[in-house]
Design an enzyme around this catalytic site. Structure first.
Site, PDB file in Angstrom:
ATOM      1  N   TYR A 146       0.815  -1.213   0.000  1.00 36.15           N
ATOM      2  CA  TYR A 146       0.000   0.000   0.000  1.00 36.15           C
ATOM      3  C   TYR A 146       0.852   1.267   0.000  1.00 36.15           C
ATOM      4  O   TYR A 146       0.408   2.304  -0.469  1.00 36.15           O
ATOM      5  CB  TYR A 146      -0.922   0.019   1.221  1.00 36.15           C
ATOM      6  CG  TYR A 146      -2.201  -0.773   1.051  1.00 36.15           C
ATOM      7  CD1 TYR A 146      -2.168  -2.126   0.774  1.00 36.15           C
ATOM      8  CD2 TYR A 146      -3.439  -0.149   1.184  1.00 36.15           C
ATOM      9  CE1 TYR A 146      -3.333  -2.848   0.629  1.00 36.15           C
ATOM     10  CE2 TYR A 146      -4.612  -0.861   1.043  1.00 36.15           C
ATOM     11  CZ  TYR A 146      -4.555  -2.215   0.763  1.00 36.15           C
ATOM     12  OH  TYR A 146      -5.712  -2.921   0.618  1.00 36.15           O
ATOM     13  N   LYS A 197       3.630 -15.573   2.730  1.00 37.58           N
ATOM     14  CA  LYS A 197       3.853 -16.269   1.456  1.00 37.58           C
ATOM     15  C   LYS A 197       5.360 -16.499   1.363  1.00 37.58           C
ATOM     16  O   LYS A 197       6.033 -16.059   0.422  1.00 37.58           O
ATOM     17  CB  LYS A 197       3.305 -15.407   0.307  1.00 37.58           C
ATOM     18  CG  LYS A 197       3.317 -16.070  -1.055  1.00 37.58           C
ATOM     19  CD  LYS A 197       2.340 -17.211  -1.214  1.00 37.58           C
ATOM     20  CE  LYS A 197       2.499 -17.872  -2.567  1.00 37.58           C
ATOM     21  NZ  LYS A 197       1.741 -19.162  -2.665  1.00 37.58           N
ATOM     22  N   ASP A 229      -2.286 -18.589   0.634  1.00 38.25           N
ATOM     23  CA  ASP A 229      -3.240 -19.280  -0.253  1.00 38.25           C
ATOM     24  C   ASP A 229      -3.936 -20.405   0.509  1.00 38.25           C
ATOM     25  O   ASP A 229      -5.149 -20.608   0.399  1.00 38.25           O
ATOM     26  CB  ASP A 229      -2.569 -19.776  -1.551  1.00 38.25           C
ATOM     27  CG  ASP A 229      -1.221 -20.445  -1.328  1.00 38.25           C
ATOM     28  OD1 ASP A 229      -0.722 -20.474  -0.176  1.00 38.25           O
ATOM     29  OD2 ASP A 229      -0.646 -20.964  -2.317  1.00 38.25           O
ATOM     30  N   ASP A 253      -6.246  -7.467   3.899  1.00 39.33           N
ATOM     31  CA  ASP A 253      -7.370  -6.851   3.195  1.00 39.33           C
ATOM     32  C   ASP A 253      -8.215  -7.932   2.529  1.00 39.33           C
ATOM     33  O   ASP A 253      -9.444  -7.971   2.675  1.00 39.33           O
ATOM     34  CB  ASP A 253      -6.825  -5.870   2.143  1.00 39.33           C
ATOM     35  CG  ASP A 253      -7.937  -5.214   1.344  1.00 39.33           C
ATOM     36  OD1 ASP A 253      -8.930  -4.790   1.956  1.00 39.33           O
ATOM     37  OD2 ASP A 253      -7.819  -5.143   0.107  1.00 39.33           O
ATOM     38  N   ASP A 257     -12.154  -9.705   3.796  1.00 40.31           N
ATOM     39  CA  ASP A 257     -13.393  -9.776   3.004  1.00 40.31           C
ATOM     40  C   ASP A 257     -13.874 -11.215   2.899  1.00 40.31           C
ATOM     41  O   ASP A 257     -15.072 -11.502   3.015  1.00 40.31           O
ATOM     42  CB  ASP A 257     -13.173  -9.229   1.578  1.00 40.31           C
ATOM     43  CG  ASP A 257     -13.481  -7.744   1.466  1.00 40.31           C
ATOM     44  OD1 ASP A 257     -13.185  -7.014   2.430  1.00 40.31           O
ATOM     45  OD2 ASP A 257     -14.004  -7.314   0.417  1.00 40.31           O
TER      46      ASP A 257
END
Ligand code: IPM
Ligand code: MG
Length: 378
Positions: A146, A197, A229, A253, A257
């Protein structure tokens, strides 16, 4: 109603764009109920976003930024809408929500995700998997892709364009967020899943090393590592395995969701953005529902205000020295849902359809029942 005086704590309300106004209006009605019951709190609304852009050609004025810096607790509605397509990204970045988060260095974003018994029918998971889910995503909020430099879209001599973003994490940025997550996990079940990751990204390899170092200093917390993942899969396969999840900005983020689906609607999810270290009570915090500005339904008065109302509860708990009010408000939301109040996004759970204001009414009615006034509402 007691008069606000200079001793009162202030809740700065920034409705922002789209449904932000509607949902924060309902949260303000709830805050006023608590003020009516003697809470030393005053509300101050401040303009931000597209309405400011239209009037002043900026998303927030210098006064707004000063008010944000000075406030203990900010309730933020939403930012976004089609009109942002015409606003340069560097303005959005330097004057929008990301600026507020960075300006206040609110690096720890807490996103609690739980299932509500009354909403079980709208959870896409079978009841046996969804029942009793109560997890917390701790998302790093002030660093990573970001904010990383260099960034931009460059064009080479042949006119071919390249988009560039940089995922950069200093050891210090990682250390403070994993410490915060360990601290939070120690107050819950003592289980922490660190999501990265590290099979591909160096930032994740550093993340994992720092996580291991910090975990060694906190033996009371059991730390597990999981690739992002796989975490996305596990959230749908067996969400009950998680208690606290800590992860970097973009992963958090996306995963939050996804986790919202477990609740049944993104409209139910609150968040708190904080700094850790030092005294826990009275921390400066930014409180926002996880949902966005929802331009498709904005202005129709049908949005679900519970994400904003539950964000207010988090503000009570973490910034406004009112943990009992937070507990009461969360119980009132549960009671309003149990009583059948449903905005359109959760309507398929069965019940009585209400609009945004009607859901505010339902929570207020539940508050009145759970905490009857001894001498009227003042
Ligand atoms: C969120 C939102 C924001 C983010 C957007 C609106 C910038 O998606 O809070 O999850 O990406 O952080
Ligand atoms: Mg998001």
């Amino acid at each position: 109603m007691p008069k606000a005086d200079t001793q009162d704590l202030e809740l700065l309300v920034i409705p922002g764009d789209g449904i932000g106004r509607e949902v924060t209006d309902q949260a303000c009605r709830i805050a006023e109920w608590f003020i009516g019951r003697g809470m030393r709190l005053s509300l101050r609304r401040i303009a931000f976003g597209l309405e400011v852009w239209e009037r002043h050609g900026c998303l927030m004025t210098a006064e707004t930024l000063a008010a944000i810096r000075a406030s203990r607790a900010i309730l933020f509605g939403a930012i976004g809408g089609d009109a942002y397509d015409d606003i340069p990204l560097d303005i959005v970045r330097s004057q929008g929500l990301l600026r507020i988060r960075k300006e206040l260095d609110l690096y720890a974003n807490l996103r609690p995700v739980r299932t509500w018994p009354s909403l079980e029918p709208i959870c896409p998971l079978v009841p046996a998997l969804a029942r009793g889910v109560d997890l917390l995503i701790v998302r790093e909020l002030a660093d990573g892709l970001y904010y990383g430099e260099p960034r931009g879209i460059s064009t080479d001599a042949d006119g071919a364009r390249t988009g560039i973003n940089t995922m950069r994490y200093s050891e210090a940025s990682i250390r403070r967020i994993v410490r915060a997550a360990l601290e939070v996990a120690a107050t819950r079940s003592g289980r922490l899943t660190s999501v990265d990751k590290s099979n591909v990204l160096e930032t994740s390899q550093l993340w994992r090393r720092v996580m291991l170092e910090e975990a060694a200093a906190r033996p009371e917390v059991a730390v597990a590592h999981m690739l992002v993942d796989n975490c996305a899969l596990q959230l749908m396969r067996r969400p009950g395995q998680f208690d606290v999840i800590v992860t970097e900005n973009l992963f958090g983020d996306i995963l939050s969701d996804e986790a919202g689906a477990i609740t049944g609607s993104l409209g139910m999810l609150p968040s708190a953005s904080l700094r850790f270290g030092g005294k826990a009570a009275g921390r400066q915090g930014l409180y926002e529902p996880v949902h966005g500005s929802a331009p498709d339904i904005a202005g129709r008065g049908i949005a679900n205000p519970l994400g904003a109302i539950l964000s207010l509860a988090l503000a009570f708990r973490f910034s406004l020295d009112a943990p009992q009010a937070a507990d009461l408000l969360e119980a009132a939301v549960e009671a309003a849902l149990a009583d059948g109040a449903r905005t359109i996004d959760i309507m398929h759970a069965g019940g009585r359809q209400v609009d945004c204001n009607g859901m505010g009414d339902a929570v207020l009615a539940a508050l009145d029942i759970l905490a009857p006034a001894t001498s009227g509402r003042g």
